[in-house]
Enzyme design. Structure first.
Site, PDB file in Angstrom:
ATOM      1  N   SER A  64       0.894  -1.171   0.000  1.00  0.00           N
ATOM      2  CA  SER A  64       0.000   0.000   0.000  1.00  0.00           C
ATOM      3  C   SER A  64       0.927   1.214   0.000  1.00  0.00           C
ATOM      4  O   SER A  64       1.312   1.732   1.046  1.00  0.00           O
ATOM      5  CB  SER A  64      -0.892   0.022   1.237  1.00  0.00           C
ATOM      6  OG  SER A  64      -1.691  -1.127   1.287  1.00  0.00           O
ATOM      7  N   LYS A  86      -6.331   3.051  -2.745  1.00  0.00           N
ATOM      8  CA  LYS A  86      -6.118   2.248  -1.533  1.00  0.00           C
ATOM      9  C   LYS A  86      -6.014   3.152  -0.292  1.00  0.00           C
ATOM     10  O   LYS A  86      -6.595   2.848   0.766  1.00  0.00           O
ATOM     11  CB  LYS A  86      -4.837   1.415  -1.691  1.00  0.00           C
ATOM     12  CG  LYS A  86      -4.379   0.695  -0.442  1.00  0.00           C
ATOM     13  CD  LYS A  86      -5.344  -0.379   0.000  1.00  0.00           C
ATOM     14  CE  LYS A  86      -4.914  -0.969   1.344  1.00  0.00           C
ATOM     15  NZ  LYS A  86      -5.876  -1.946   1.846  1.00  0.00           N
ATOM     16  N   LYS A 104       0.224   4.989   8.357  1.00  0.00           N
ATOM     17  CA  LYS A 104       0.900   5.343   7.101  1.00  0.00           C
ATOM     18  C   LYS A 104      -0.129   5.620   5.999  1.00  0.00           C
ATOM     19  O   LYS A 104      -0.026   6.594   5.263  1.00  0.00           O
ATOM     20  CB  LYS A 104       1.850   4.197   6.739  1.00  0.00           C
ATOM     21  CG  LYS A 104       2.457   4.190   5.370  1.00  0.00           C
ATOM     22  CD  LYS A 104       1.775   3.256   4.391  1.00  0.00           C
ATOM     23  CE  LYS A 104       1.709   1.818   4.835  1.00  0.00           C
ATOM     24  NZ  LYS A 104       0.998   0.944   3.886  1.00  0.00           N
TER      25      LYS A 104
HETATM   26  P1  NDP Z   1       4.104  -6.890   7.916  1.00  0.00           P
HETATM   27  O1  NDP Z   1       4.670  -5.869   8.811  1.00  0.00           O
HETATM   28  O2  NDP Z   1       3.385  -8.060   8.487  1.00  0.00           O
HETATM   29  O3  NDP Z   1       5.264  -7.503   6.966  1.00  0.00           O
HETATM   30  C1  NDP Z   1       6.139  -6.665   6.299  1.00  0.00           C
HETATM   31  C2  NDP Z   1       7.017  -7.456   5.366  1.00  0.00           C
HETATM   32  O4  NDP Z   1       7.948  -6.568   4.747  1.00  0.00           O
HETATM   33  C3  NDP Z   1       7.840  -8.540   6.057  1.00  0.00           C
HETATM   34  O5  NDP Z   1       8.096  -9.567   5.136  1.00  0.00           O
HETATM   35  C4  NDP Z   1       9.125  -7.780   6.377  1.00  0.00           C
HETATM   36  O6  NDP Z   1      10.253  -8.616   6.502  1.00  0.00           O
HETATM   37  C5  NDP Z   1       9.284  -6.952   5.143  1.00  0.00           C
HETATM   38  N1  NDP Z   1      10.063  -5.728   5.355  1.00  0.00           N
HETATM   39  C6  NDP Z   1       9.848  -4.763   6.284  1.00  0.00           C
HETATM   40  N2  NDP Z   1      10.713  -3.764   6.120  1.00  0.00           N
HETATM   41  C7  NDP Z   1      11.515  -4.118   5.083  1.00  0.00           C
HETATM   42  C8  NDP Z   1      12.624  -3.509   4.466  1.00  0.00           C
HETATM   43  N3  NDP Z   1      13.071  -2.304   4.846  1.00  0.00           N
HETATM   44  N4  NDP Z   1      13.238  -4.159   3.440  1.00  0.00           N
HETATM   45  C9  NDP Z   1      12.782  -5.375   3.032  1.00  0.00           C
HETATM   46  N5  NDP Z   1      11.739  -6.008   3.598  1.00  0.00           N
HETATM   47  C10 NDP Z   1      11.111  -5.380   4.601  1.00  0.00           C
HETATM   48  O7  NDP Z   1       3.168  -6.103   6.888  1.00  0.00           O
HETATM   49  P2  NDP Z   1       1.900  -6.635   6.071  1.00  0.00           P
HETATM   50  O8  NDP Z   1       2.251  -7.886   5.374  1.00  0.00           O
HETATM   51  O9  NDP Z   1       0.700  -6.579   6.940  1.00  0.00           O
HETATM   52  O10 NDP Z   1       1.751  -5.428   5.014  1.00  0.00           O
HETATM   53  C11 NDP Z   1       2.519  -5.329   3.837  1.00  0.00           C
HETATM   54  C12 NDP Z   1       1.859  -4.250   2.974  1.00  0.00           C
HETATM   55  O11 NDP Z   1       0.525  -4.660   2.661  1.00  0.00           O
HETATM   56  C13 NDP Z   1       1.743  -2.890   3.684  1.00  0.00           C
HETATM   57  O12 NDP Z   1       1.925  -1.844   2.774  1.00  0.00           O
HETATM   58  C14 NDP Z   1       0.314  -2.917   4.217  1.00  0.00           C
HETATM   59  O13 NDP Z   1      -0.189  -1.602   4.414  1.00  0.00           O
HETATM   60  C15 NDP Z   1      -0.399  -3.690   3.140  1.00  0.00           C
HETATM   61  N6  NDP Z   1      -1.634  -4.378   3.530  1.00  0.00           N
HETATM   62  C16 NDP Z   1      -1.719  -5.166   4.654  1.00  0.00           C
HETATM   63  C17 NDP Z   1      -2.915  -5.807   4.983  1.00  0.00           C
HETATM   64  C18 NDP Z   1      -3.070  -6.687   6.187  1.00  0.00           C
HETATM   65  O14 NDP Z   1      -4.215  -7.089   6.481  1.00  0.00           O
HETATM   66  N7  NDP Z   1      -2.020  -7.036   6.920  1.00  0.00           N
HETATM   67  C19 NDP Z   1      -4.116  -5.628   4.154  1.00  0.00           C
HETATM   68  C20 NDP Z   1      -3.904  -4.846   2.960  1.00  0.00           C
HETATM   69  C21 NDP Z   1      -2.725  -4.227   2.697  1.00  0.00           C
HETATM   70  P3  NDP Z   1      10.656  -9.293   7.906  1.00  0.00           P
HETATM   71  O15 NDP Z   1      10.024 -10.641   7.889  1.00  0.00           O
HETATM   72  O16 NDP Z   1      12.135  -9.321   7.854  1.00  0.00           O
HETATM   73  O17 NDP Z   1      10.132  -8.395   9.004  1.00  0.00           O
END
Ligand code: NDP
Length: 295
Positions: free
Chosen positions: A96, A171, A240
Protein backbone atom coordinates in the site's frame (compact mmCIF):
# COMPACT_ATOMS: atom_id res chain seq x y z
CA UNK A 1 4.53 -17.32 -15.60
CA UNK A 2 7.82 -17.42 -13.76
CA UNK A 3 7.13 -15.40 -10.60
CA UNK A 4 9.12 -13.98 -7.70
CA UNK A 5 7.58 -12.77 -4.43
CA UNK A 6 9.39 -10.49 -1.99
CA UNK A 7 7.97 -9.73 1.46
CA UNK A 8 6.37 -12.64 3.29
CA UNK A 9 4.65 -10.57 5.99
CA UNK A 10 1.12 -10.85 7.40
CA UNK A 11 -0.54 -10.32 4.02
CA UNK A 12 2.34 -11.21 1.68
CA UNK A 13 2.72 -14.74 2.97
CA UNK A 14 -0.84 -15.91 2.20
CA UNK A 15 -0.71 -14.13 -1.17
CA UNK A 16 2.50 -15.96 -2.06
CA UNK A 17 0.94 -19.21 -0.82
CA UNK A 18 -1.89 -18.75 -3.34
CA UNK A 19 0.66 -18.32 -6.14
CA UNK A 20 2.56 -21.39 -4.98
CA UNK A 21 -0.67 -23.41 -4.87
CA UNK A 22 -1.41 -22.41 -8.49
CA UNK A 23 1.66 -24.41 -9.42
CA UNK A 24 3.90 -22.22 -11.60
CA UNK A 25 7.59 -21.61 -10.82
CA UNK A 26 7.93 -19.31 -7.79
CA UNK A 27 10.96 -17.86 -6.01
CA UNK A 28 10.59 -16.12 -2.64
CA UNK A 29 12.77 -13.69 -0.75
CA UNK A 30 12.25 -12.21 2.70
CA UNK A 31 14.43 -9.85 4.76
CA UNK A 32 14.31 -12.27 7.68
CA UNK A 33 15.70 -15.32 5.90
CA UNK A 34 14.09 -17.93 8.11
CA UNK A 35 10.59 -16.90 6.98
CA UNK A 36 11.48 -17.51 3.33
CA UNK A 37 13.22 -20.78 4.17
CA UNK A 38 10.15 -22.04 6.07
CA UNK A 39 7.83 -20.94 3.26
CA UNK A 40 9.97 -22.66 0.63
CA UNK A 41 10.06 -25.87 2.65
CA UNK A 42 6.28 -25.85 3.11
CA UNK A 43 5.31 -24.96 -0.47
CA UNK A 44 8.13 -26.14 -2.72
CA UNK A 45 8.96 -22.58 -3.82
CA UNK A 46 12.63 -21.70 -4.47
CA UNK A 47 14.24 -19.87 -1.53
CA UNK A 48 16.18 -16.95 -2.99
CA UNK A 49 18.99 -15.48 -0.93
CA UNK A 50 18.88 -11.96 -2.37
CA UNK A 51 16.34 -9.81 -4.25
CA UNK A 52 18.50 -10.17 -7.37
CA UNK A 53 18.51 -13.94 -6.99
CA UNK A 54 14.70 -13.97 -6.60
CA UNK A 55 14.24 -11.83 -9.73
CA UNK A 56 16.53 -14.00 -11.86
CA UNK A 57 14.46 -15.50 -14.74
CA UNK A 58 11.20 -14.01 -13.37
CA UNK A 59 8.60 -12.61 -15.76
CA UNK A 60 6.76 -11.04 -12.83
CA UNK A 61 8.28 -9.80 -9.57
CA UNK A 62 5.82 -9.01 -6.78
CA UNK A 63 6.77 -6.88 -3.79
CA UNK A 64 4.67 -6.48 -0.62
CA UNK A 65 6.57 -4.37 1.91
CA UNK A 66 5.42 -1.81 4.49
CA UNK A 67 6.06 1.37 2.48
CA UNK A 68 7.11 2.38 -1.06
CA UNK A 69 10.47 3.61 0.23
CA UNK A 70 11.31 0.03 1.23
CA UNK A 71 10.65 -1.11 -2.36
CA UNK A 72 12.75 1.73 -3.78
CA UNK A 73 15.59 0.70 -1.46
CA UNK A 74 15.51 -2.85 -2.85
CA UNK A 75 16.30 -1.74 -6.40
CA UNK A 76 20.00 -0.91 -6.20
CA UNK A 77 23.28 -2.62 -5.38
CA UNK A 78 24.78 -5.92 -6.49
CA UNK A 79 22.00 -7.86 -4.69
CA UNK A 80 19.24 -5.45 -5.70
CA UNK A 81 16.25 -6.12 -7.93
CA UNK A 82 17.71 -4.19 -10.87
CA UNK A 83 20.69 -6.54 -10.88
CA UNK A 84 18.37 -9.49 -11.37
CA UNK A 85 15.31 -8.36 -13.33
CA UNK A 86 15.33 -8.97 -17.05
CA UNK A 87 14.22 -6.55 -19.76
CA UNK A 88 10.52 -6.96 -20.58
CA UNK A 89 9.65 -8.25 -17.11
CA UNK A 90 7.22 -6.50 -14.74
CA UNK A 91 7.42 -5.32 -11.15
CA UNK A 92 4.02 -5.52 -9.47
CA UNK A 93 4.12 -3.61 -6.20
CA UNK A 94 1.37 -4.82 -3.85
CA UNK A 95 2.62 -2.55 -1.07
CA UNK A 96 0.00 0.00 0.00
CA UNK A 97 2.36 2.63 -1.33
CA UNK A 98 2.42 6.33 -2.05
CA UNK A 99 1.86 7.65 -5.59
CA UNK A 100 4.95 9.91 -5.71
CA UNK A 101 7.40 7.14 -4.81
CA UNK A 102 5.64 4.70 -7.15
CA UNK A 103 6.26 7.17 -10.00
CA UNK A 104 9.95 7.32 -9.06
CA UNK A 105 10.19 3.51 -9.00
CA UNK A 106 8.40 3.26 -12.36
CA UNK A 107 10.81 5.76 -13.93
CA UNK A 108 13.87 3.90 -12.60
CA UNK A 109 12.57 0.62 -14.03
CA UNK A 110 11.58 2.15 -17.36
CA UNK A 111 15.25 3.11 -17.91
CA UNK A 112 15.94 -0.65 -17.98
CA UNK A 113 12.94 -1.63 -20.12
CA UNK A 114 11.08 -3.06 -17.10
CA UNK A 115 7.37 -2.35 -16.58
CA UNK A 116 5.78 -1.33 -13.29
CA UNK A 117 2.28 -1.31 -11.85
CA UNK A 118 1.21 -0.33 -8.36
CA UNK A 119 -1.27 -2.96 -7.21
CA UNK A 120 -2.21 -2.59 -3.54
CA UNK A 121 -4.78 -4.99 -2.15
CA UNK A 122 -7.72 -4.96 0.24
CA UNK A 123 -9.54 -7.78 2.02
CA UNK A 124 -7.18 -8.60 4.86
CA UNK A 125 -5.35 -11.77 5.74
CA UNK A 126 -8.54 -13.85 5.41
CA UNK A 127 -9.17 -12.47 1.92
CA UNK A 128 -5.60 -13.32 0.94
CA UNK A 129 -5.98 -16.87 2.23
CA UNK A 130 -9.23 -17.33 0.30
CA UNK A 131 -7.99 -15.59 -2.86
CA UNK A 132 -10.74 -12.97 -2.67
CA UNK A 133 -8.68 -9.78 -2.42
CA UNK A 134 -9.59 -6.59 -4.24
CA UNK A 135 -6.60 -5.36 -6.27
CA UNK A 136 -6.43 -1.70 -7.32
CA UNK A 137 -4.00 -1.06 -10.13
CA UNK A 138 -2.19 2.00 -11.43
CA UNK A 139 -0.17 1.93 -14.65
CA UNK A 140 -0.53 0.77 -18.20
CA UNK A 141 -3.68 -1.34 -18.79
CA UNK A 142 -1.81 -3.61 -21.22
CA UNK A 143 0.79 -4.40 -18.54
CA UNK A 144 -2.03 -5.29 -16.15
CA UNK A 145 -3.56 -7.58 -18.77
CA UNK A 146 -0.23 -9.38 -19.13
CA UNK A 147 0.17 -10.09 -15.41
CA UNK A 148 -3.53 -10.55 -14.61
CA UNK A 149 -3.29 -14.39 -14.40
CA UNK A 150 -0.85 -14.05 -11.47
CA UNK A 151 -3.02 -11.46 -9.73
CA UNK A 152 -6.04 -13.72 -10.15
CA UNK A 153 -4.43 -16.33 -7.90
CA UNK A 154 -5.08 -14.05 -4.88
CA UNK A 155 -7.44 -11.38 -6.25
CA UNK A 156 -11.12 -11.61 -7.09
CA UNK A 157 -11.85 -8.02 -8.10
CA UNK A 158 -8.97 -6.54 -10.08
CA UNK A 159 -9.58 -2.96 -11.19
CA UNK A 160 -7.47 -0.69 -13.40
CA UNK A 161 -7.75 2.69 -11.61
CA UNK A 162 -5.61 4.92 -13.86
CA UNK A 163 -2.00 6.05 -14.28
CA UNK A 164 0.88 4.94 -12.07
CA UNK A 165 0.01 5.85 -8.46
CA UNK A 166 -3.76 5.64 -9.00
CA UNK A 167 -3.95 2.26 -7.27
CA UNK A 168 -2.01 3.66 -4.30
CA UNK A 169 -4.31 6.68 -4.13
CA UNK A 170 -7.52 4.62 -4.16
CA UNK A 171 -6.12 2.25 -1.53
CA UNK A 172 -5.09 5.15 0.74
CA UNK A 173 -8.55 6.73 0.52
CA UNK A 174 -10.21 3.36 1.21
CA UNK A 175 -8.07 2.91 4.29
CA UNK A 176 -8.73 6.50 5.35
CA UNK A 177 -12.41 5.56 5.53
CA UNK A 178 -11.47 2.53 7.63
CA UNK A 179 -9.45 4.73 10.01
CA UNK A 180 -12.29 7.26 10.32
CA UNK A 181 -14.80 4.49 10.98
CA UNK A 182 -12.68 2.85 13.70
CA UNK A 183 -12.35 6.11 15.65
CA UNK A 184 -15.89 7.36 15.04
CA UNK A 185 -17.44 4.02 15.98
CA UNK A 186 -15.33 3.87 19.15
CA UNK A 187 -16.31 7.42 20.16
CA UNK A 188 -20.00 6.79 19.49
CA UNK A 189 -20.16 3.48 21.31
CA UNK A 190 -18.14 4.81 24.28
CA UNK A 191 -20.68 7.63 24.59
CA UNK A 192 -23.62 5.22 24.33
CA UNK A 193 -22.13 2.90 26.96
CA UNK A 194 -21.74 5.83 29.36
CA UNK A 195 -25.33 6.82 28.55
CA UNK A 196 -26.42 3.38 29.73
CA UNK A 197 -26.89 1.59 26.38
CA UNK A 198 -25.35 -1.86 25.89
CA UNK A 199 -22.79 -1.59 23.01
CA UNK A 200 -23.89 -4.97 21.62
CA UNK A 201 -27.48 -3.81 21.42
CA UNK A 202 -26.40 -0.47 19.94
CA UNK A 203 -24.40 -2.24 17.21
CA UNK A 204 -27.36 -4.49 16.49
CA UNK A 205 -29.48 -1.38 15.84
CA UNK A 206 -26.80 0.51 13.90
CA UNK A 207 -26.02 -2.50 11.70
CA UNK A 208 -29.66 -2.45 10.55
CA UNK A 209 -29.49 1.32 10.03
CA UNK A 210 -27.78 3.96 7.89
CA UNK A 211 -24.65 4.44 10.03
CA UNK A 212 -23.35 0.93 9.53
CA UNK A 213 -19.95 0.10 8.03
CA UNK A 214 -17.59 -2.86 7.74
CA UNK A 215 -16.14 -1.59 11.01
CA UNK A 216 -19.49 -1.72 12.83
CA UNK A 217 -20.65 -4.90 11.11
CA UNK A 218 -17.50 -6.99 11.40
CA UNK A 219 -14.60 -5.43 13.30
CA UNK A 220 -16.42 -4.39 16.48
CA UNK A 221 -18.48 -7.59 16.91
CA UNK A 222 -15.54 -9.88 16.10
CA UNK A 223 -12.67 -8.01 17.72
CA UNK A 224 -13.78 -5.35 20.21
CA UNK A 225 -16.88 -6.58 22.08
CA UNK A 226 -15.12 -9.90 22.82
CA UNK A 227 -11.78 -8.11 23.56
CA UNK A 228 -10.01 -10.43 21.09
CA UNK A 229 -8.06 -7.73 19.20
CA UNK A 230 -6.24 -10.21 16.89
CA UNK A 231 -3.12 -8.75 15.28
CA UNK A 232 -3.69 -9.00 11.50
CA UNK A 233 -2.99 -5.48 10.21
CA UNK A 234 -0.62 -3.24 12.10
CA UNK A 235 -1.89 0.12 13.34
CA UNK A 236 1.43 1.59 12.15
CA UNK A 237 0.52 0.61 8.58
CA UNK A 238 -2.94 2.21 8.80
CA UNK A 239 -1.31 5.36 10.20
CA UNK A 240 0.90 5.34 7.10
CA UNK A 241 -2.16 4.91 4.84
CA UNK A 242 -4.20 7.74 6.33
CA UNK A 243 -1.11 9.94 6.03
CA UNK A 244 -0.90 9.10 2.31
CA UNK A 245 -4.61 9.92 1.87
CA UNK A 246 -4.17 13.29 3.58
CA UNK A 247 -1.18 13.97 1.30
CA UNK A 248 -3.19 13.07 -1.82
CA UNK A 249 -5.82 15.59 -0.69
CA UNK A 250 -3.17 18.25 -0.04
CA UNK A 251 -1.42 17.70 -3.38
CA UNK A 252 -4.74 18.11 -5.16
CA UNK A 253 -5.73 21.15 -3.09
CA UNK A 254 -8.75 19.50 -1.51
CA UNK A 255 -9.43 20.81 2.00
CA UNK A 256 -9.62 17.62 4.06
CA UNK A 257 -9.81 18.43 7.78
CA UNK A 258 -11.39 15.06 8.63
CA UNK A 259 -8.57 13.13 6.95
CA UNK A 260 -5.90 15.34 8.53
CA UNK A 261 -7.40 15.07 12.01
CA UNK A 262 -7.70 11.30 11.65
CA UNK A 263 -4.09 11.12 10.47
CA UNK A 264 -3.00 13.09 13.56
CA UNK A 265 -5.07 10.90 15.90
CA UNK A 266 -3.58 7.74 14.39
CA UNK A 267 -0.10 9.22 14.79
CA UNK A 268 -0.86 9.69 18.50
CA UNK A 269 -2.26 6.14 18.70
CA UNK A 270 0.88 4.76 17.04
CA UNK A 271 3.02 6.62 19.58
CA UNK A 272 0.95 5.30 22.49
CA UNK A 273 0.31 1.73 21.33
CA UNK A 274 3.53 0.98 19.44
CA UNK A 275 4.61 -0.73 16.23
CA UNK A 276 3.07 -4.17 16.74
CA UNK A 277 -0.44 -3.12 17.85
CA UNK A 278 -3.30 -3.99 15.50
CA UNK A 279 -5.24 -1.15 13.83
CA UNK A 280 -8.42 -1.95 15.79
CA UNK A 281 -6.48 -1.37 19.03
CA UNK A 282 -6.87 2.36 18.32
CA UNK A 283 -10.22 1.78 20.05
CA UNK A 284 -8.27 1.35 23.30
CA UNK A 285 -7.01 4.93 23.06
CA UNK A 286 -10.58 6.24 22.77
CA UNK A 287 -11.64 3.98 25.65
CA UNK A 288 -8.81 5.32 27.84
CA UNK A 289 -9.82 8.91 27.09
CA UNK A 290 -13.48 8.09 27.79
CA UNK A 291 -12.75 5.99 30.88
CA UNK A 292 -14.97 3.17 29.63
CA UNK A 293 -14.59 -0.21 27.95
CA UNK A 294 -16.73 -1.00 24.88
CA UNK A 295 -17.86 -4.49 25.87
P1 NDP B 1 4.10 -6.89 7.92
O1 NDP B 1 4.67 -5.87 8.81
O2 NDP B 1 3.39 -8.06 8.49
O3 NDP B 1 5.26 -7.50 6.97
C1 NDP B 1 6.14 -6.66 6.30
C2 NDP B 1 7.02 -7.46 5.37
O4 NDP B 1 7.95 -6.57 4.75
C3 NDP B 1 7.84 -8.54 6.06
O5 NDP B 1 8.10 -9.57 5.14
C4 NDP B 1 9.12 -7.78 6.38
O6 NDP B 1 10.25 -8.62 6.50
C5 NDP B 1 9.28 -6.95 5.14
N1 NDP B 1 10.06 -5.73 5.36
C6 NDP B 1 9.85 -4.76 6.28
N2 NDP B 1 10.71 -3.76 6.12
C7 NDP B 1 11.52 -4.12 5.08
C8 NDP B 1 12.62 -3.51 4.47
N3 NDP B 1 13.07 -2.30 4.85
N4 NDP B 1 13.24 -4.16 3.44
C9 NDP B 1 12.78 -5.38 3.03
N5 NDP B 1 11.74 -6.01 3.60
C10 NDP B 1 11.11 -5.38 4.60
O7 NDP B 1 3.17 -6.10 6.89
P2 NDP B 1 1.90 -6.64 6.07
O8 NDP B 1 2.25 -7.89 5.37
O9 NDP B 1 0.70 -6.58 6.94
O10 NDP B 1 1.75 -5.43 5.01
C11 NDP B 1 2.52 -5.33 3.84
C12 NDP B 1 1.86 -4.25 2.97
O11 NDP B 1 0.52 -4.66 2.66
C13 NDP B 1 1.74 -2.89 3.68
O12 NDP B 1 1.92 -1.84 2.77
C14 NDP B 1 0.31 -2.92 4.22
O13 NDP B 1 -0.19 -1.60 4.41
C15 NDP B 1 -0.40 -3.69 3.14
N6 NDP B 1 -1.63 -4.38 3.53
C16 NDP B 1 -1.72 -5.17 4.65
C17 NDP B 1 -2.91 -5.81 4.98
C18 NDP B 1 -3.07 -6.69 6.19
O14 NDP B 1 -4.22 -7.09 6.48
N7 NDP B 1 -2.02 -7.04 6.92
C19 NDP B 1 -4.12 -5.63 4.15
C20 NDP B 1 -3.90 -4.85 2.96
C21 NDP B 1 -2.72 -4.23 2.70
P3 NDP B 1 10.66 -9.29 7.91
O15 NDP B 1 10.02 -10.64 7.89
O16 NDP B 1 12.14 -9.32 7.85
O17 NDP B 1 10.13 -8.40 9.00
Amino acid sequence: MNTAFLGLGAIGRPMAARIAAAGGPLAVWNRTTQRAADFARETGARHATTPADAARDADVVITCLPVSRDVLALLDGPDGLLAGMKKGSTLVDCTSGDPATSRVIAARLAERGIDFIDAPVSGGVTGAEKGTLTVMVGGDASVLDRVRPVLETFGQKIVHCGEIGAGDAVKAVNNAFLAVHVLATAEGLAALKKAGVDPKLALDVINASSGRSNTSMNLFPERVLNRAFPRTFRLALLEKDIGIAAEVARENRVPAPILQLTADLFRIARGELGEVADHVEAVKMVEAWAGVEIA
